[in-house]
Design a protein around this motif. Sequence first.
Motif, PDB file in Angstrom:
ATOM      1  N   PRO A   1       0.833  -1.206   0.000  1.00 50.12           N
ATOM      2  CA  PRO A   1       0.000   0.000   0.000  1.00 50.12           C
ATOM      3  C   PRO A   1       0.863   1.249   0.000  1.00 50.12           C
ATOM      4  O   PRO A   1       1.836   1.345   0.748  1.00 50.12           O
TER       5      PRO A   1
ATOM      6  N   GLY B   1      -4.684   5.340   4.226  1.00 50.70           N
ATOM      7  CA  GLY B   1      -4.147   6.562   4.805  1.00 50.70           C
ATOM      8  C   GLY B   1      -4.585   7.808   4.055  1.00 50.70           C
ATOM      9  O   GLY B   1      -4.572   7.833   2.829  1.00 50.70           O
ATOM     10  N   TYR B   2      -4.984   8.843   4.804  1.00 51.07           N
ATOM     11  CA  TYR B   2      -5.390  10.161   4.307  1.00 51.07           C
ATOM     12  C   TYR B   2      -6.779  10.178   3.679  1.00 51.07           C
ATOM     13  O   TYR B   2      -7.284  11.241   3.328  1.00 51.07           O
TER      14      TYR B   2
ATOM     15  N   ALA C   1      -4.499   1.447   0.067  1.00 53.14           N
ATOM     16  CA  ALA C   1      -3.957   2.291   1.132  1.00 53.14           C
ATOM     17  C   ALA C   1      -5.062   3.198   1.661  1.00 53.14           C
ATOM     18  O   ALA C   1      -5.605   4.016   0.915  1.00 53.14           O
TER      19      ALA C   1
ATOM     20  N   ALA D   1       0.101   5.196   0.257  1.00 53.37           N
ATOM     21  CA  ALA D   1      -0.888   6.251   0.458  1.00 53.37           C
ATOM     22  C   ALA D   1      -0.466   7.534  -0.245  1.00 53.37           C
ATOM     23  O   ALA D   1       0.706   7.752  -0.530  1.00 53.37           O
TER      24      ALA D   1
ATOM     25  N   THR E   1      -1.313   4.288  -4.893  1.00 56.73           N
ATOM     26  CA  THR E   1      -2.207   3.133  -4.826  1.00 56.73           C
ATOM     27  C   THR E   1      -3.571   3.502  -5.388  1.00 56.73           C
ATOM     28  O   THR E   1      -4.170   4.499  -4.984  1.00 56.73           O
TER      29      THR E   1
ATOM     30  N   ASP F   1      -6.747   9.830  11.796  1.00 51.23           N
ATOM     31  CA  ASP F   1      -6.959   9.317  10.446  1.00 51.23           C
ATOM     32  C   ASP F   1      -8.268   8.514  10.359  1.00 51.23           C
ATOM     33  O   ASP F   1      -8.350   7.528   9.635  1.00 51.23           O
TER      34      ASP F   1
END
Length: 338
Positions: free
Chosen positions: A17, A43-44, A41, A19, A23, A108
């Motif tokens: 992954p 994340g974010y 991913a 981020a 991805t 997150d």
Amino acid sequence: MAGLDLRALDAPVIVAPMAGGPTTPELAAAGTNAGGLGFLAAGYLTADVLAERITAARALTSGPLGVNLFVVRSSAALPDAIHRYAKALESESARYDTHLGEPRYDDDHWSAKLDVVMDLKPEVVSFTFGLPDAEECTRLRSAGITTVGTITTLAEAELAVAVGVDAVAAQGPAAGGHRGTLDPAAPPPTQPLSQLLRATTVGLDVPVIAAGGLMTAVDVADVLASGAVAASLGTAFLLADEAGSSPVHRAALQDPQFTETVVTRSFSGRYARGLRNRFIDAHDAEAPFGYPEIHYMTSPLRAAAVRAGDPHGTNVWAGTGYRQAKAAPVAEIFSALI
């Protein structure tokens, strides 16, 4: 083991992954369709966008999928240090005609994303920056989901096993992007992947995935011979046709003006490896700890640099072997790795 047996992949290669853009659902699905395991991913992203991406990837493959969650339990930020760094970055704001972001803290969207994976049930869920608690691991396992903790030392691996993860991803120092070190203020370990892999495969009774700096068929074969159940590669897929890497990122990876990668916290307040550029040279020494505060503060600068086509004002995450990345479809990259 709950969910997917990581030892049963047709091709023991995981598309790691990544981020922040690289991805995509297409990249993850292509990795699975090639016989390996593709990761999304989280994340974010918001929880809703994560759900959309899992659904989109599901439409592109009938095989297993992984999702990586950031586990942000605390921050090492100090307000005075954040303020000083903001003053130091005023010249960057002027350069790119933009403003700094608000250096805020959040987790997150951890709880909301946990709900998404419990609902949509990807076969594997991995964790970066931290670990779920034992109850959360039990919930995921009860849903038929295999859990993987990202670790950078044997001590971290033992903590991961103690909370109940099904496997660990041992990340070596050559990895691109953020280091998975659990302590947000700890210097990133420099123990070579080969040594970390040996320590974890001997010392633990769970499957171990090898990650960090793996680019070639020889790299994959080496970690499998050392006891890993699979090799996780990210940088090797940054130039893949299915990746969402920005044009600036793609061009920089192939630009001879960039000659090395370095580990820096100048962009996010947490250690990560990327191409050494002007921003890192100018600000790495003064950059404080503070993830995600610094990430949010520099985000408008980095976005403006990308819009300007300037790889010297943004993070260009990459592992040490980035020169070996190939611009090709995922299936072709897999063929060269197996």
